[in-house]
Enzyme design. Sequence first.
Site, PDB file in Angstrom:
ATOM      1  N   CYS A  45       0.877  -1.161   0.000  1.00  0.00           N
ATOM      2  CA  CYS A  45       0.000   0.000   0.000  1.00  0.00           C
ATOM      3  C   CYS A  45       0.913   1.209   0.000  1.00  0.00           C
ATOM      4  CB  CYS A  45      -0.855   0.005   1.246  1.00  0.00           C
ATOM      5  SG  CYS A  45      -1.713  -1.554   1.505  1.00  0.00           S
TER       6      CYS A  45
ATOM      7  N   ARG B 194       0.759   2.180  -5.952  1.00  0.00           N
ATOM      8  CA  ARG B 194       1.032   1.077  -5.019  1.00  0.00           C
ATOM      9  C   ARG B 194      -0.228   0.309  -4.632  1.00  0.00           C
ATOM     10  NH1 ARG B 194       6.130   1.662  -2.520  1.00  0.00           N
ATOM     11  NH2 ARG B 194       5.431   0.276  -0.883  1.00  0.00           N
TER      12      ARG B 194
ATOM     13  N   TRP C  32      -3.856  -1.647  -1.214  1.00  0.00           N
ATOM     14  CA  TRP C  32      -3.970  -2.834  -2.066  1.00  0.00           C
ATOM     15  C   TRP C  32      -4.304  -3.962  -1.101  1.00  0.00           C
ATOM     16  CZ3 TRP C  32      -1.451  -7.576  -3.009  1.00  0.00           C
ATOM     17  CH2 TRP C  32      -1.724  -8.160  -4.252  1.00  0.00           C
TER      18      TRP C  32
ATOM     19  N   ASN D 295       1.469  -0.345   5.891  1.00  0.00           N
ATOM     20  CA  ASN D 295       1.758  -1.082   4.666  1.00  0.00           C
ATOM     21  C   ASN D 295       2.485  -2.351   5.077  1.00  0.00           C
ATOM     22  OD1 ASN D 295       2.611  -2.010   2.146  1.00  0.00           O
ATOM     23  ND2 ASN D 295       4.423  -0.695   2.167  1.00  0.00           N
ATOM     24  N   GLY D 296       1.959  -3.511   4.700  1.00  0.00           N
ATOM     25  CA  GLY D 296       2.617  -4.768   5.046  1.00  0.00           C
ATOM     26  C   GLY D 296       1.633  -5.740   5.657  1.00  0.00           C
TER      27      GLY D 296
ATOM     28  N   GLU E  21       7.714 -10.558 -22.573  1.00  0.00           N
ATOM     29  CA  GLU E  21       7.417  -9.218 -22.058  1.00  0.00           C
ATOM     30  C   GLU E  21       6.246  -8.591 -22.834  1.00  0.00           C
ATOM     31  OE1 GLU E  21       7.697  -7.554 -19.609  1.00  0.00           O
ATOM     32  OE2 GLU E  21       7.468  -5.469 -20.164  1.00  0.00           O
TER      33      GLU E  21
ATOM     34  N   LYS F 154       2.721  -7.485 -21.148  1.00  0.00           N
ATOM     35  CA  LYS F 154       2.256  -6.099 -21.274  1.00  0.00           C
ATOM     36  C   LYS F 154       0.837  -6.070 -21.815  1.00  0.00           C
ATOM     37  CE  LYS F 154       4.297  -4.283 -19.503  1.00  0.00           C
ATOM     38  NZ  LYS F 154       5.435  -4.323 -18.636  1.00  0.00           N
TER      39      LYS F 154
ATOM     40  N   GLU G 165      -1.721  -7.593 -19.125  1.00  0.00           N
ATOM     41  CA  GLU G 165      -1.947  -6.850 -17.879  1.00  0.00           C
ATOM     42  C   GLU G 165      -2.651  -5.522 -18.127  1.00  0.00           C
ATOM     43  OE1 GLU G 165       1.607  -6.004 -15.580  1.00  0.00           O
ATOM     44  OE2 GLU G 165       2.698  -5.305 -17.324  1.00  0.00           O
TER      45      GLU G 165
ATOM     46  N   HIS H 149       4.407 -28.113 -29.920  1.00  0.00           N
ATOM     47  CA  HIS H 149       4.360 -29.298 -29.054  1.00  0.00           C
ATOM     48  C   HIS H 149       3.096 -29.357 -28.205  1.00  0.00           C
ATOM     49  CE1 HIS H 149       8.317 -30.873 -30.057  1.00  0.00           C
ATOM     50  NE2 HIS H 149       8.764 -29.622 -30.043  1.00  0.00           N
TER      51      HIS H 149
ATOM     52  N   LYS I  89       2.023  -1.428  -8.261  1.00  0.00           N
ATOM     53  CA  LYS I  89       3.353  -1.165  -8.807  1.00  0.00           C
ATOM     54  C   LYS I  89       4.430  -1.934  -8.061  1.00  0.00           C
ATOM     55  CE  LYS I  89       6.210   1.067 -11.440  1.00  0.00           C
ATOM     56  NZ  LYS I  89       6.243   0.574 -12.824  1.00  0.00           N
TER      57      LYS I  89
HETATM   58  O1  M6R Z   1       9.655  -3.568  -8.871  1.00  0.00           O
HETATM   59  P1  M6R Z   1       9.989  -4.850  -9.571  1.00  0.00           P
HETATM   60  O2  M6R Z   1      10.712  -4.647 -10.836  1.00  0.00           O
HETATM   61  O3  M6R Z   1      10.719  -5.813  -8.668  1.00  0.00           O
HETATM   62  O4  M6R Z   1       8.591  -5.501  -9.892  1.00  0.00           O
HETATM   63  C1  M6R Z   1       8.494  -6.777 -10.437  1.00  0.00           C
HETATM   64  C2  M6R Z   1       7.132  -7.063 -10.998  1.00  0.00           C
HETATM   65  O5  M6R Z   1       6.170  -7.020  -9.988  1.00  0.00           O
HETATM   66  C3  M6R Z   1       6.747  -6.096 -12.106  1.00  0.00           C
HETATM   67  O6  M6R Z   1       7.671  -6.087 -13.135  1.00  0.00           O
HETATM   68  C4  M6R Z   1       5.365  -6.500 -12.684  1.00  0.00           C
HETATM   69  O7  M6R Z   1       5.489  -7.708 -13.380  1.00  0.00           O
HETATM   70  C5  M6R Z   1       4.747  -5.416 -13.569  1.00  0.00           C
HETATM   71  N1  M6R Z   1       3.333  -5.588 -13.558  1.00  0.00           N
HETATM   72  C6  M6R Z   1       5.209  -5.454 -14.978  1.00  0.00           C
HETATM   73  O8  M6R Z   1       4.594  -4.533 -15.815  1.00  0.00           O
END
Ligand code: M6R
Length: 580
Positions: free
Chosen positions: A2, A27, A74, A100-101, A460, A464, A467, A483, A575
């Site tokens: 959070c 966050r 979150w 947060n945590g 990647e 992208k 998500e 396969h 994030k």
């Molecule tokens: O802050 P980080 O790079 O360690 O985060 C890792 C992943 O959580 C982050 O890359 C996530 O996959 C994003 N949604 C990618 O767009």
Amino acid sequence: MCGIVGYSGEDEAAEKIYRGLKKLEYRGYDSAGIATAGNPTVKVEKGTGTIDEAIDSISEAEIDGNVGIGHTRWATHGGVTDENAHPHRSSSGAIAVVHNGIINNYEELKEKHLSGHDFRSETDTEVIPRLIEEKHDELEDFHRAVEAVVEMLEGSYAVVAVKDSGEMAAFKESSPLALGISDGELFLASDVTPFLEHTDKAVFLEDGDVVRIENGDYTIKNSGEEIEREVKHIDWDAEEASKEGHDHFMQKEIKEQPDTVKRAVFQDRSDVEEAIDMIEEADTVYLSGCGTSSYAADLGAKYLREAGYDVISEQSHEMEYWNDHVTEDDLVIAISQSGETADLLSMLGDVDAPVLSIVNVVGSTLARKADHTMYINAGPEIGVASTKAFTAQIAVLKLIAETAEASLKEARNSLIDTAGKIEQTLEDNEETVEEVSDYLQDQDHVYFIGRGKGFEVAKESSLKLKELSYIHSESFPGGEFKHGTIALVEDGTPVVAFMRDEGLEDIFSNAKEAESRGADIIGVGKENVGDFKYFFDIPEDENSEILEVAVFQMLSYRTAVKRGHNPDKPRNLAKSVTVK
Ligand code: M6R
């Protein structure tokens, strides 16, 4: 995972906290709230949704006062409800807390110390203000009460607490918390972005720190002893964190890449050399990260293998199950934008090997824990989906690998040359991005295939797209697709093939195999050598993965926007994933 903010100063706290929370919305954005204290009680406004949805009367002075705390959530323990939104109050309402945590022992604490209490929420957090109040009744001192409660908590937490008297305290364990210091004002926040517009002076709090804020001043204790922590100068520009005329942060961040890739490769020679020394001295080099950063790790492993090193890449949450094989003679290269990803930090916690971190957020937990850190210098990345951080990560990894193989100058020049082509490549593909996003927005499934480094680009690009647009999408090595997964190809199934030089003929065959089962094939490469329905043109380049990824970031962004989604805040994501 959070965002938390605290403010103590001479201005209206709620206004400053609101602005700070907006910077932390990445966050988590399930619910939000603000509490102010000292005028003369604790006043709280909170609710579900984004900060603007949850807090609609900031300017109406409902929550006035010069001391306060705020939270953007979150959800972990307890659903997304008004009651579960932070801040949480003590039973009398005189103490409020944002957290947060996760408090691992909250059920035990409830049972042992708070048995008669009627809890308002389902959260683990609510035990904290209630315990502080219990201790305050006993010790008659807010700060001593806080210190006593810190001793009782188990888990990961960054907490800011206020009392109706206007006293404020903060403490942390395994979750990030920074203290911003300005003239007559003190800020607390999960990262520096909420207070950058007010001050560039920050203290990055360490695990076990307990901060006491009183009369515009602060003191820090750790293990009961008062200590001094270094005040750092943060040179991120607050302007960098604003949208600057773009519709979304993500769009701005994609377009920043010509600069951010260049910035990433302007590393001090000594830093690159230290990284290479660490790699050379290691028996085995392990690269690890999560999500997008794990794909950077996979690419980094390929770069380093080409440079002649023994390298293994594994996502952190899986590596945790076998990291006892990693010895002090090995090296772990930990890759993370935020430097706060719990899966990565947890895996590193058990490892004996030295750690080289490649990280964006200055002063983050990973950066502080590592034996050597190379910052990717991408600046604040606000869009939840990683864009400029990913290309900066791979640029730094390639810089290290190619410096080891050739020279820093050559490696740097080659990457700067690539950075110079990003803008033109995006421009040249603008029309195709529009056509393909028009086409994709109505699709239910998309498959991405690639060979060699094209597989990481496929992974990647697929992440992208899914998500941001919520279209189901998967990625496969080109050779693997036939396969099994090819069984899912029907008339009109989109299959994207990265037509890079490595294995060009083979990936072409894989695309054709899909096409002959009805797939609409979409190609990405130097030249449309077949009958691709759509084709993205990528110029000849030594680091073309950076150009390919940039085009697919833009395609994912446009597809998400066309489907009516906010690409800066994809649903269910945050994030910085600070829970395991
Ligand atoms: O802050 P980080 O790079 O360690 O985060 C890792 C992943 O959580 C982050 O890359 C996530 O996959 C994003 N949604 C990618 O767009």
